[in-house]
Scaffold this active site. Sequence first.
Site, PDB file in Angstrom:
ATOM      1  CD  GLU A  69      45.579 -38.854   4.102  1.00  0.00           C
ATOM      2  OE1 GLU A  69      46.746 -38.898   3.668  1.00  0.00           O
ATOM      3  OE2 GLU A  69      44.618 -38.349   3.477  1.00  0.00           O
ATOM      4  CG  ASP A 118      48.097 -34.710  -6.432  1.00  0.00           C
ATOM      5  OD1 ASP A 118      47.990 -34.118  -7.526  1.00  0.00           O
ATOM      6  OD2 ASP A 118      49.163 -34.801  -5.807  1.00  0.00           O
ATOM      7  CB  THR A 191      36.623 -31.263   2.322  1.00  0.00           C
ATOM      8  OG1 THR A 191      37.061 -30.344   1.310  1.00  0.00           O
ATOM      9  CG2 THR A 191      35.778 -32.358   1.683  1.00  0.00           C
ATOM     10  CD  GLU A 194      32.681 -28.433  -0.583  1.00  0.00           C
ATOM     11  OE1 GLU A 194      31.580 -28.137  -1.067  1.00  0.00           O
ATOM     12  OE2 GLU A 194      32.930 -29.547  -0.066  1.00  0.00           O
TER      13      GLU A 194
END
Length: 212
Positions: A69, A118, A191, A194
Amino acid sequence: MRLRNKPWAHDEINKEPTIVIANPEQQKGNWNNIFGNNNPIHIEVGTGKGQFLTKMGQAHPHINYIGVEKYTSVIITAMERVRDDNISNVKFLNKDVMNLVDYFEKGELDQVFINFTDPWPKARHEKRRLTHEGFLKLYESLLKPHGEIHFKTDNQDLFEYSLHSFSKYGMILNNVSLDLHKSNMVANIMTEYEEKFSAKGMRIYRCEAVYR
């Protein structure tokens, strides 16, 4: 999505060098030494706040997980989760996915997770999509033979694009779901996105793509 700036995050991350690995290029080819075992290594590209990966680490203690990340203001939350729950088989890289070849050796990885990335909907940004052919080549160069990509998204256009991209690349598609939460899949770990999207009744799309 606009991210809140957290100027203190860098200092906090530097306090946990065994969780967020500061110089991952120095570990290339030696990640099993970092974990202290020879267990399979699964990575998540764009790990966000780390809910998915920390829960995966707890559910599967015999698999090593690495979340990649680039946003410090986000990965700080993932780091705190691992630290507070004392999860030893989850590490993070505060790095850009574009540079994965600098951090992992050929054949060092077993599986890649791509969750709610994205969609980059504009045609001129196609190469930025994490399921674009360029990224598929990147993942393949680091995965063991017949390595897998597990992909989830709420974006139908991105999902259709990704299915085409996987197929065009010659990958085998398994467990394709057009509405994951109404399927018979068991032990699905969600997630943050989600949970948010499914609570609104939005469809979650999922598939597994295997390199030949």
